[in-house]
Scaffold this active site. Structure first.
Site, PDB file in Angstrom:
ATOM      1  N   HIS A  99      -0.486   9.727  10.445  1.00 43.03           N
ATOM      2  CA  HIS A  99       0.186  10.510  11.491  1.00 43.03           C
ATOM      3  C   HIS A  99       0.493  11.926  11.016  1.00 43.03           C
ATOM      4  O   HIS A  99       0.891  12.767  11.800  1.00 43.03           O
ATOM      5  CB  HIS A  99       1.458   9.800  12.009  1.00 43.03           C
ATOM      6  N   HIS A 100       0.304  12.192   9.709  1.00 45.23           N
ATOM      7  CA  HIS A 100       0.451  13.563   9.205  1.00 45.23           C
ATOM      8  C   HIS A 100      -0.805  14.373   9.457  1.00 45.23           C
ATOM      9  O   HIS A 100      -0.822  15.568   9.202  1.00 45.23           O
ATOM     10  CB  HIS A 100       0.732  13.542   7.700  1.00 45.23           C
ATOM     11  N   HIS A 132       3.645   9.385   2.619  1.00 44.59           N
ATOM     12  CA  HIS A 132       4.581   8.808   3.572  1.00 44.59           C
ATOM     13  C   HIS A 132       5.574   7.837   2.943  1.00 44.59           C
ATOM     14  O   HIS A 132       6.768   7.969   3.180  1.00 44.59           O
ATOM     15  CB  HIS A 132       3.918   8.236   4.825  1.00 44.59           C
ATOM     16  N   TRP A 143       3.528  22.422  -0.809  1.00 39.75           N
ATOM     17  CA  TRP A 143       3.876  21.265  -1.641  1.00 39.75           C
ATOM     18  C   TRP A 143       2.914  20.106  -1.411  1.00 39.75           C
ATOM     19  O   TRP A 143       2.829  19.198  -2.224  1.00 39.75           O
ATOM     20  CB  TRP A 143       5.318  20.820  -1.411  1.00 39.75           C
ATOM     21  N   ARG A 169       4.218  27.440  10.690  1.00 42.93           N
ATOM     22  CA  ARG A 169       4.953  27.379   9.428  1.00 42.93           C
ATOM     23  C   ARG A 169       4.156  28.031   8.311  1.00 42.93           C
ATOM     24  O   ARG A 169       2.970  28.314   8.471  1.00 42.93           O
ATOM     25  CB  ARG A 169       5.293  25.927   9.083  1.00 42.93           C
ATOM     26  N   LYS A 203      19.693   0.028  11.912  1.00 39.33           N
ATOM     27  CA  LYS A 203      20.641   0.552  10.928  1.00 39.33           C
ATOM     28  C   LYS A 203      21.675   1.438  11.590  1.00 39.33           C
ATOM     29  O   LYS A 203      22.877   1.316  11.331  1.00 39.33           O
ATOM     30  CB  LYS A 203      19.896   1.330   9.836  1.00 39.33           C
ATOM     31  N   SER A 258       7.889   9.846 -15.177  1.00 42.69           N
ATOM     32  CA  SER A 258       9.346   9.699 -15.219  1.00 42.69           C
ATOM     33  C   SER A 258       9.826   8.761 -14.104  1.00 42.69           C
ATOM     34  O   SER A 258      10.625   7.840 -14.350  1.00 42.69           O
ATOM     35  CB  SER A 258       9.999  11.074 -15.073  1.00 42.69           C
ATOM     36  N   SER A 259       9.335   8.965 -12.882  1.00 43.15           N
ATOM     37  CA  SER A 259       9.751   8.121 -11.756  1.00 43.15           C
ATOM     38  C   SER A 259       9.343   6.676 -11.968  1.00 43.15           C
ATOM     39  O   SER A 259      10.100   5.759 -11.667  1.00 43.15           O
ATOM     40  CB  SER A 259       9.115   8.588 -10.457  1.00 43.15           C
ATOM     41  N   TYR A 318      10.118   8.000   2.497  1.00 48.49           N
ATOM     42  CA  TYR A 318      11.115   6.932   2.603  1.00 48.49           C
ATOM     43  C   TYR A 318      11.826   6.706   1.284  1.00 48.49           C
ATOM     44  O   TYR A 318      12.983   6.283   1.268  1.00 48.49           O
ATOM     45  CB  TYR A 318      10.464   5.644   3.126  1.00 48.49           C
ATOM     46  N   GLU A 359       6.598   8.150   0.095  1.00 46.39           N
ATOM     47  CA  GLU A 359       7.463   9.080  -0.638  1.00 46.39           C
ATOM     48  C   GLU A 359       8.629   9.574   0.218  1.00 46.39           C
ATOM     49  O   GLU A 359       9.760   9.659  -0.253  1.00 46.39           O
ATOM     50  CB  GLU A 359       6.629  10.271  -1.135  1.00 46.39           C
ATOM     51  N   THR A 377      15.010   1.359  12.042  1.00 47.23           N
ATOM     52  CA  THR A 377      15.922   2.483  11.826  1.00 47.23           C
ATOM     53  C   THR A 377      17.046   2.446  12.858  1.00 47.23           C
ATOM     54  O   THR A 377      18.211   2.688  12.540  1.00 47.23           O
ATOM     55  CB  THR A 377      15.166   3.821  11.905  1.00 47.23           C
ATOM     56  N   ASP A 417      24.725  -2.398 -18.980  1.00 51.78           N
ATOM     57  CA  ASP A 417      23.926  -1.164 -19.028  1.00 51.78           C
ATOM     58  C   ASP A 417      22.619  -1.443 -18.294  1.00 51.78           C
ATOM     59  O   ASP A 417      22.440  -2.514 -17.721  1.00 51.78           O
ATOM     60  CB  ASP A 417      23.640  -0.760 -20.491  1.00 51.78           C
ATOM     61  N   SER A 462      26.087   3.212   3.976  1.00 52.33           N
ATOM     62  CA  SER A 462      26.661   1.922   4.347  1.00 52.33           C
ATOM     63  C   SER A 462      27.958   1.672   3.582  1.00 52.33           C
ATOM     64  O   SER A 462      28.959   1.232   4.155  1.00 52.33           O
ATOM     65  CB  SER A 462      25.673   0.800   4.051  1.00 52.33           C
ATOM     66  N   HIS A 502       9.640  25.849  -3.603  1.00 55.12           N
ATOM     67  CA  HIS A 502      10.848  25.346  -2.932  1.00 55.12           C
ATOM     68  C   HIS A 502      10.649  23.880  -2.562  1.00 55.12           C
ATOM     69  O   HIS A 502      11.499  23.033  -2.852  1.00 55.12           O
ATOM     70  CB  HIS A 502      11.144  26.189  -1.685  1.00 55.12           C
TER      71      HIS A 502
END
Lengths: 174, 535
Positions: B304-305, B255, B143, B452, B333, B171-172, B259, B257, B330, B107, B270, B78
């Site tokens: 921080h993770h 991290h 994950w 979890r 924004k 790919s990315s 963002y 990732e 943030t 293009d 926006s 998931h």
């Protein structure tokens, strides 16, 4: 044409960052060495301390663990001892290969709390090499250590842990 | 000004080829955009079905419908599918469709690479999903695939997982190189960097993040591969490696990732807010600088993770303060969005509803993030449902809502037809209510200590979990309404005008071309150095 140059530059960043991922491995080890984090202890060092230094007594506890699927018996003579900082001590560890096959083992040390690791000096340790034991064989090896009198006062107990790993496959050629 | 100028070269054929080969060989940015979007739409239902299995298992305490082993596979896949198969491809699809149209380019810069970067993606997920049919089952280590759970203790299918992550990364990276090159080299004359639409800006920065961190992820899985098959010991203590090193390498990627999954959303929201407020965006340049600072900060907050792995106090403090610093850009924004709406002539069409819900609910997710940033408090919250609530608030009513809003906002431009507004609003209200029903109670059970990634839980969490499951089922079903609305629009929609929205006047080049956008747009660059006549 700017486009080809751009693509080339971006590819360079990509490969550079792939390399950086691997560079994190030695960087991490260097960082841990400098800071003494992670309970990592450095190789054999011999240090003698001046008797006049401010020594004190503290406790050292010994923890022996077997990694998964490691059938050996692995014990220290006593689980704990009270010591004076700045003096040499010795603790015996006994390894027994309980299986019917010859095996090679490697013990990995770790000191806890991690802050104390850089004050813990082992002058002689079985963890500097691998142990080869024939089926049913038993061996007793001492660890010689000395604790730096500079160790912070709030640390009253240091734990020296060993985890024993089965490395027969990696060292089978020896 | 109509920017669509049909050229009439004799041997130049216009419009797409017919049949499946159109999609297989296409180099058209609009076709590839649609492919990406449909791919992520399908994966949304695949990953969503796994979420439904998870919530059905957690409907009541005790073992319900699946084995703990299969539950672990569901949780892992998931996460992987929603991150790499839904949010990321959807944003790349939107980038493909909108960036050339927003900067006045015909293009993407590298159209063949574009085709390749899409078509290896179904292959990657084919490989990942095929592991369900293999001996040992699919990946089951979460994950975040922490070693040694993902190396020594992993099922044999982990090798397929590594291969699949490599392909997703490739790919990315190819997609990002394409996007950066397009933005830097193909802007219409007169479109300076500080005149670019915010969606383009957000993607430029996101693409740089991607090429900086996807290779690090590739490095991490390569080290895993070598540990598993080639006898190295990067992450194995027996050979002098360190499992904690894995967490550092992973989160150095991880991290930035997260963002990558939110910055394009900032751009989309926006645009939508300025359109339906009938005002230009408030504080354009501060928006650009805010996105850039969030991106830069993302490289120095990763640990921080992992506050609980045993870091020195200096490390905890550094990562705690640097993480809290992110709240500042943030916040800039969020206040800019509110200021844009302030005294605007607001109307509440479906895209605007989703965008406003984004601002409100993403802020809730941001605030729970601040709570998690407090290192001593994190020792209590770590690996509880509070963390699950936090990242689902930023990813579902955050990233996913922004994608849904973008689809409703640009769908008339893509298809030439309006979607059903009543259905759209029904979809919004059902999603809004059910998303909160699903994720809000998770805060409470998390703070009370529910861990979890466990298929069972203690009795005192039973009532909240039942509410969460009901909310999740409702949210899952509401997305079928979304699919129905998109299909209804494509087949039975009423024709849309070129401008589509009343407030879209002068809000970007995409609104100056016909609806549906012709197969080839801006074959001659619009000249933006002259005063505009369309607004």
């Amino acid at each position: 044409m700017g486009q080809t140059k751009n693509v080339f530059r971006l590819l360079l960043i990509t490969f550079g960052m792939f390399g950086f991922g691997f560079a994190l491995v030695p960087l991490y080890d260097i960082f841990c060495d400098i800071t003494g984090l992670n309970g990592k202890v450095t190789g054999p060092t011999y240090t003698s301390y001046n008797e006049e230094l401010d020594t004190r007594s503290m406790k050292v506890t010994f923890v022996t663990l077997n990694n998964k699927n490691m059938p050996w018996s692995f014990k220290s003579d006593s689980p704990q001892m009270t010591i004076e900082t700045g003096k040499d001590y010795l603790m015996n560890f006994t390894f027994t290969n309980t299986t019917a096959e010859p095996m090679v083992a490697q013990a990995i040390p770790s000191v806890s709390p991690g802050r104390g690791a850089k004050y813990f000096h082992k002058t002689e340790c079985f963890c500097f090499e691998q142990q080869y034991l024939a089926a049913g064989e038993s061996i007793t090896i001492p660890v010689k250590f000395i604790i730096d009198p500079e160790i912070p006062r709030d640390i009253s107990t240091l734990a020296l842990g060993y985890t024993l790993f089965d490395v027969t496959e990696q060292f089978a050629y020896k | 000004m109509s920017a669509v100028i049909e050229s009439h070269h004799g041997d130049h054929h216009h419009g797409p080829a017919k049949g499946f080969s159109r999609w297989l060989y296409t180099t058209n940015h609009k076709d590839i955009g649609s492919l990406y979007l449909w791919f992520s739409f399908i994966m949304l239902f695949v990953g969503g079905a796994m979420a439904m299995v998870i919530r059905a298992e957690l409907f009541e305490p005790g073992s319900q419908i699946v084995s703990p082993e299969f539950y672990n596979q569901m949780v892992t896949n998931h996460g992987l599918i929603m991150v790499f198969g839904v949010i990321m491809p959807a944003f790349v699809g939107l980038a493909n469709w909108m960036i050339p149209m927003q900067i006045g380019a015909p293009d993407m810069a590298l159209p063949r690479l574009n085709n390749l970067s899409f078509w290896i993606l179904p292959a990657a997920f084919g490989v990942l999903l095929s592991t369900f049919l293999m001996e040992g089952g699919a990946p089951n280590f979460g994950w975040t695939f922490y070693a040694p759970l993902s190396t020594e203790y992993a099922p044999p299918t982990v090798t397929f997982f590594i291969f699949s992550v490599h392909i997703m990364g490739a790919s990315s990276i190819m997609g990002s190189i394409n996007i950066i090159t397009t933005i830097l080299n193909m802007r219409a004359p007169g479109m300076t960097l500080m005149k670019m639409p915010l969606f383009v800006w957000s993607w430029l920065i996101t693409a740089y993040l991607l090429i900086a961190v996807m290779p690090v992820l590739a490095g991490a899985v390569t080290m895993m591969l070598m540990d598993i098959h080639f006898g190295t010991s990067f992450f194995s203590a027996a050979g002098g490696g360190d499992p904690v090193l894995f967490q550092h390498v992973f989160w150095f990627f991880g991290h930035p990732e997260v963002y990558i999954m939110i910055l394009p959303a900032f751009g989309i929201v926006s645009h939508i807010i300025e359109t339906f407020s009938r005002k230009p965006i408030f504080g354009y340049s501060s928006m650009v600088y805010a996105i850039a600072s969030i991106a830069l900060l993302s490289f120095v907050v990763w640990a921080h993770h992992m506050f609980t792995v045993g870091m020195p106090i200096a490390g905890e403090l550094f990562f705690m303060y640097s993480t809290m610093l992110i709240a500042i850009p943030t916040g800039v924004k969020v206040f800019n969005w509110l200021s844009t709406m302030f005294r605007g002539s607001l109307t509440f069409e479906t895209p605007m509803l989703f965008a406003i819900a984004f601002v409100a609910l993403f802020t809730i997710g941001g605030l729970s993030g601040l709570m998690l940033a407090i290192a001593p408090a994190d020792f209590q919250y770590h690996d509880t449902y509070f963390v699950v609530a936090h990242f689902h608030y930023v990813l579902v009513p955050g990233a996913l809502f922004s994608i849904v809003a973008a689809v409703y906002y640009w769908l008339p431009k893509w298809t030439g037809y309006m979607y059903d507004e009543v259905l759209g609003k029904t979809h919004f209200w059902l999603s809004f209510i059910s998303v909160n029903l699903t994720f809000f109670p998770m805060h409470f059970v998390g703070l009370a200590g529910m861990p979890r990634r466990i298929p069972d839980y203690a009795m005192q969490f039973a009532d909240y979990n039942m509410i969460v499951s009901v909310g999740a089922f409702l949210f899952g079903l509401s997305q079928l309404l979304f699919l129905f609305n998109v299909l209804k629009c494509v087949y039975y929609g009423k024709s849309a005008t070129a401008e589509v929205w009343e407030g879209a006047k002068g809000k970007g080049l995409e609104w100056t071309v016909d609806s549906p956008a012709p197969y080839h747009t801006f074959e001659t660059s619009p000249d933006l150095t002259k005063p505009q006549t369309n607004s």
